[in-house]
Design a protein around this motif. Structure first.
Motif, PDB file in Angstrom:
ATOM      1  N   LEU A 127       0.840  -1.204   0.000  1.00  9.47           N
ATOM      2  CA  LEU A 127       0.000   0.000   0.000  1.00  9.47           C
ATOM      3  C   LEU A 127       0.875   1.255   0.000  1.00  9.47           C
ATOM      4  CD1 LEU A 127      -2.786  -0.992   2.598  1.00  9.47           C
ATOM      5  CD2 LEU A 127      -3.078  -0.752   0.138  1.00  9.47           C
ATOM      6  N   LEU A 129       4.017   1.396  -1.073  1.00  8.99           N
ATOM      7  CA  LEU A 129       4.698   1.422  -2.361  1.00  8.99           C
ATOM      8  C   LEU A 129       3.790   2.069  -3.419  1.00  8.99           C
ATOM      9  CD1 LEU A 129       7.186   0.512  -3.967  1.00  8.99           C
ATOM     10  CD2 LEU A 129       6.050  -1.672  -4.375  1.00  8.99           C
ATOM     11  N   ALA A 130       2.525   1.652  -3.418  1.00  5.86           N
ATOM     12  CA  ALA A 130       1.577   2.219  -4.385  1.00  5.86           C
ATOM     13  C   ALA A 130       1.398   3.714  -4.144  1.00  5.86           C
ATOM     14  CB  ALA A 130       0.235   1.509  -4.275  1.00  5.86           C
ATOM     15  N   ARG A 131       1.394   4.096  -2.873  1.00  5.00           N
ATOM     16  CA  ARG A 131       1.228   5.511  -2.544  1.00  5.00           C
ATOM     17  C   ARG A 131       2.407   6.325  -3.087  1.00  5.00           C
ATOM     18  NH1 ARG A 131      -1.017   6.770   3.422  1.00  5.00           N
ATOM     19  NH2 ARG A 131      -2.764   5.531   2.698  1.00  5.00           N
ATOM     20  N   LEU A 133       4.335   5.362  -5.673  1.00  4.75           N
ATOM     21  CA  LEU A 133       4.245   5.325  -7.140  1.00  4.75           C
ATOM     22  C   LEU A 133       3.198   6.307  -7.656  1.00  4.75           C
ATOM     23  CD1 LEU A 133       4.329   1.447  -7.737  1.00  4.75           C
ATOM     24  CD2 LEU A 133       6.140   3.085  -8.235  1.00  4.75           C
TER      25      LEU A 133
ATOM     26  N   GLY B  94      -1.120  -5.558  -2.065  1.00  6.83           N
ATOM     27  CA  GLY B  94      -1.143  -4.171  -1.583  1.00  6.83           C
ATOM     28  C   GLY B  94      -1.116  -3.163  -2.706  1.00  6.83           C
ATOM     29  N   SER B  98      -4.599  -1.007  -4.015  1.00  6.15           N
ATOM     30  CA  SER B  98      -4.467   0.437  -3.905  1.00  6.15           C
ATOM     31  C   SER B  98      -4.878   1.102  -5.221  1.00  6.15           C
ATOM     32  CB  SER B  98      -3.023   0.764  -3.552  1.00  6.15           C
ATOM     33  OG  SER B  98      -2.876   2.134  -3.350  1.00  6.15           O
ATOM     34  N   TYR B  99      -4.387   0.588  -6.340  1.00  7.22           N
ATOM     35  CA  TYR B  99      -4.776   1.128  -7.652  1.00  7.22           C
ATOM     36  C   TYR B  99      -6.242   0.839  -7.960  1.00  7.22           C
ATOM     37  CZ  TYR B  99      -0.179   2.691  -9.101  1.00  7.22           C
ATOM     38  OH  TYR B  99       0.996   3.390  -9.201  1.00  7.22           O
TER      39      TYR B  99
END
Lengths: 143, 143
Positions: A127, A129-131, A133, B94, B98-99
């Motif tokens: 989560l 990492l996605a934030r 990215l 995760g 998230s996406y």
């Protein structure tokens, strides 16, 4: 009152995940294994949940507002974009590897099994990492 | 690893999950999505919002303990995969959820129960890639 109600609702969800078998990754993975040790149970979880949630939501949305809040917080996006499709596709790959989804893993915290904490730590890492990215792209409210 | 087919327990557990989703909307005006609840716990801007989410997760984690009290045994959690796969799978889940803006609970149950087209697309997508992933791992790679 607010917190007590939230706790009780979480407990109902956690019991549901436990009783249904969604808490067990082996069972979830077998649901996906159509060509092998297929266990169709999870289709019944989805059916049971929707059988309650569809009429329940319908009745709920006839009310002007929720009991303890001013308004219903609903996602405002309607677009079907690449983020949604690629994100969901990615999620499915991870779910197929680990057998845990976020809703299965949160109640599993209560079992004290170390795999659960390892999965959750990795999930939270993902989560974050996605934030990172997504930084720069306007934030979208999570469902 | 085989798991027992449990249609009635899964249906009943699913109904509890659906009930929790309806109550959270009717009382607190929120979507019962594990991704959204967890994502909000990673932001600390609004204390009242944070404590509400924490209370939900605490309730969820109490589910297996109530199950233990009622039945005398802890729910079974078997993860028939190596540790690195749990970690890798968790990271991928995760990033994906998230996406996608949701997972099995947020899109699969809540979104579909209010007939959101985004959620239907998400659900079909993640189910398809999860099935494909398990097929590749178990029947092509033979793991």
């Amino acid at each position: 009152m607010r917190l007590l109600s939230a706790f009780a609702i979480g407990l109902i969800f956690g019991l549901g995940i436990t009783v249904s078998g969604m808490i067990n990754p082996a069972k979830v993975l077998n649901f996906f294994d159509l060509a092998g040790t297929w266990d169709p149970s999870l289709a019944f979880v989805m059916a049971g949940a929707l059988a309650i949630a569809i009429p329940g939501y319908r009745m709920t949305f006839r009310q002007p507002a929720p009991l303890l809040e001013n308004r219903f917080q609903l996602p405002d996006t309607r677009v079907i974009d690449r983020r949604l499709v690629l994100g969901s596709a990615t999620f499915g790959v991870g779910w197929g590897i680990a057998g845990f989804c976020p809703g299965g893993a949160l109640p599993a915290i209560g079992t004290g099994q170390p795999e659960v904490y390892i999965f959750l730590a990795a999930l939270i890492g993902g989560l974050f990492l996605a934030r990172i990215l997504q930084a720069g792209i306007p934030a979208r409210k999570a469902v | 690893m085989e798991t027992a087919f449990t249609p009635w327990a899964s249906l009943a557990g699913g109904a509890l999950i659906g009930l929790a989703a309806v109550l959270l909307m009717a009382i607190h005006g929120r979507i019962m999505g594990a991704t959204g609840i967890l994502g909000g716990l990673m932001r600390f801007s609004d204390l009242a919002d944070w404590t509400l989410r924490a209370a939900i997760v605490a309730g969820m984690a109490t589910g297996p303990l109530v199950y233990l009290l009622a039945t005398g045994r802890m729910p079974v959690i078997e993860q028939p995969i190596p540790l690195w796969a749990t970690i890798g799978g968790g990271l991928i889940v995760g990033v994906g959820v998230s996406y996608a803006g949701g997972c099995t609970s947020g899109h699969g149950i809540c979104g579909n129960a209010r007939f959101s087209r985004r959620s239907l697309v998400a659900t079909v997508t993640f189910m398809t890639t999860a099935i494909a992933t398990v097929f590749v791992i178990r029947h092509i790679l033979g793991a």
